[in-house]
Write a protein that holds these residues in place. Sequence first.
Motif, PDB file in Angstrom:
ATOM      1  N   GLY A 108     -44.387  -0.774 -11.955  1.00 28.09           N
ATOM      2  CA  GLY A 108     -43.763  -0.862 -13.274  1.00 28.09           C
ATOM      3  C   GLY A 108     -43.913   0.418 -14.070  1.00 28.09           C
ATOM      4  O   GLY A 108     -42.967   0.866 -14.731  1.00 28.09           O
ATOM      5  N   VAL A 109     -45.082   1.010 -14.002  1.00 28.09           N
ATOM      6  CA  VAL A 109     -45.321   2.258 -14.736  1.00 28.09           C
ATOM      7  C   VAL A 109     -44.444   3.372 -14.187  1.00 28.09           C
ATOM      8  O   VAL A 109     -43.824   4.139 -14.933  1.00 28.09           O
ATOM      9  CB  VAL A 109     -46.816   2.650 -14.661  1.00 28.09           C
ATOM     10  CG1 VAL A 109     -47.043   4.075 -15.112  1.00 28.09           C
ATOM     11  CG2 VAL A 109     -47.652   1.692 -15.495  1.00 28.09           C
ATOM     12  N   LEU A 113     -41.471   5.139 -16.327  1.00 26.10           N
ATOM     13  CA  LEU A 113     -41.570   6.572 -16.603  1.00 26.10           C
ATOM     14  C   LEU A 113     -40.317   7.306 -16.155  1.00 26.10           C
ATOM     15  O   LEU A 113     -39.739   8.094 -16.905  1.00 26.10           O
ATOM     16  CB  LEU A 113     -42.810   7.135 -15.897  1.00 26.10           C
ATOM     17  CG  LEU A 113     -43.113   8.611 -16.127  1.00 26.10           C
ATOM     18  CD1 LEU A 113     -43.523   8.842 -17.565  1.00 26.10           C
ATOM     19  CD2 LEU A 113     -44.212   9.071 -15.185  1.00 26.10           C
ATOM     20  N   LEU A 114     -39.860   7.033 -14.929  1.00 27.83           N
ATOM     21  CA  LEU A 114     -38.681   7.733 -14.400  1.00 27.83           C
ATOM     22  C   LEU A 114     -37.401   7.316 -15.114  1.00 27.83           C
ATOM     23  O   LEU A 114     -36.589   8.161 -15.507  1.00 27.83           O
ATOM     24  CB  LEU A 114     -38.561   7.484 -12.899  1.00 27.83           C
ATOM     25  CG  LEU A 114     -39.670   8.083 -12.035  1.00 27.83           C
ATOM     26  CD1 LEU A 114     -39.476   7.711 -10.574  1.00 27.83           C
ATOM     27  CD2 LEU A 114     -39.712   9.600 -12.181  1.00 27.83           C
ATOM     28  N   LEU A 115     -37.210   6.021 -15.266  1.00 30.43           N
ATOM     29  CA  LEU A 115     -35.990   5.544 -15.901  1.00 30.43           C
ATOM     30  C   LEU A 115     -35.940   5.942 -17.366  1.00 30.43           C
ATOM     31  O   LEU A 115     -34.892   6.392 -17.862  1.00 30.43           O
ATOM     32  CB  LEU A 115     -35.886   4.020 -15.752  1.00 30.43           C
ATOM     33  CG  LEU A 115     -34.595   3.381 -16.234  1.00 30.43           C
ATOM     34  CD1 LEU A 115     -33.408   3.933 -15.433  1.00 30.43           C
ATOM     35  CD2 LEU A 115     -34.652   1.876 -16.090  1.00 30.43           C
ATOM     36  N   GLY A 116     -37.054   5.794 -18.092  1.00 31.98           N
ATOM     37  CA  GLY A 116     -37.090   6.176 -19.504  1.00 31.98           C
ATOM     38  C   GLY A 116     -36.912   7.666 -19.694  1.00 31.98           C
ATOM     39  O   GLY A 116     -36.197   8.108 -20.599  1.00 31.98           O
ATOM     40  N   GLY A 120     -33.747   9.293 -21.609  1.00 33.12           N
ATOM     41  CA  GLY A 120     -33.991  10.140 -22.780  1.00 33.12           C
ATOM     42  C   GLY A 120     -33.396  11.518 -22.614  1.00 33.12           C
ATOM     43  O   GLY A 120     -32.815  12.085 -23.551  1.00 33.12           O
ATOM     44  N   ALA A 121     -33.498  12.086 -21.409  1.00 39.62           N
ATOM     45  CA  ALA A 121     -32.918  13.417 -21.174  1.00 39.62           C
ATOM     46  C   ALA A 121     -31.402  13.363 -21.246  1.00 39.62           C
ATOM     47  O   ALA A 121     -30.756  14.263 -21.795  1.00 39.62           O
ATOM     48  CB  ALA A 121     -33.362  13.929 -19.805  1.00 39.62           C
ATOM     49  N   ALA A 144     -39.709   8.659 -21.782  1.00 41.18           N
ATOM     50  CA  ALA A 144     -40.781   8.390 -20.810  1.00 41.18           C
ATOM     51  C   ALA A 144     -41.974   7.721 -21.514  1.00 41.18           C
ATOM     52  O   ALA A 144     -42.644   6.869 -20.913  1.00 41.18           O
ATOM     53  CB  ALA A 144     -41.229   9.683 -20.155  1.00 41.18           C
ATOM     54  N   GLY A 145     -42.192   8.049 -22.758  1.00 41.01           N
ATOM     55  CA  GLY A 145     -43.318   7.459 -23.513  1.00 41.01           C
ATOM     56  C   GLY A 145     -43.064   6.014 -23.901  1.00 41.01           C
ATOM     57  O   GLY A 145     -43.988   5.230 -24.026  1.00 41.01           O
TER      58      GLY A 145
END
Length: 146
Positions: A108-109, A113-116, A120-121, A144-145
């Motif tokens: 999940g982490v 992290l990758l999807l967020g 965001g980018a 990512a945060g």
Amino acid sequence: SSAKLEDTRHHVTLPRGCVAMAAPLRKTPSVEKDLSQVPKTRSAMDVVIMRAEDTKKKVAMQWQAATAKVVEKAKLVRDKSVEFSSDKSVQATAASAVGGATIGGIGGVTGGLLLGGSTGALLGVLPALFTFGLSIPAGAALGAGC
């Protein structure tokens, strides 16, 4: 007017027409013994203090009884917990739960992290023209945060 009866110690005023005879109290050994057994009069403060001390003793006894009950229940719970945790099927279930939570948590982490970060980018590309490209890494860090 009222009649007066005189004693060697007291003056007693009696209503009109009342006749009374009083003999002075002689202190004989039996009278002194009876008087020694009569409790002395207590002030209100003495009564309050006596009742407070009595209540304090009762509370202390109840506190000791409650403490003994709590200790007994705690020992019972401890014994049941030790018995429960020493069961092999319980140990296997607990180990499986910990392993599954670790694997699921890592997955999940990583996915978040990758999807967020990529989302965001991607959203930071539009304002990049106005921010000289600084919105792309800021959007990635923010995504990512979250």
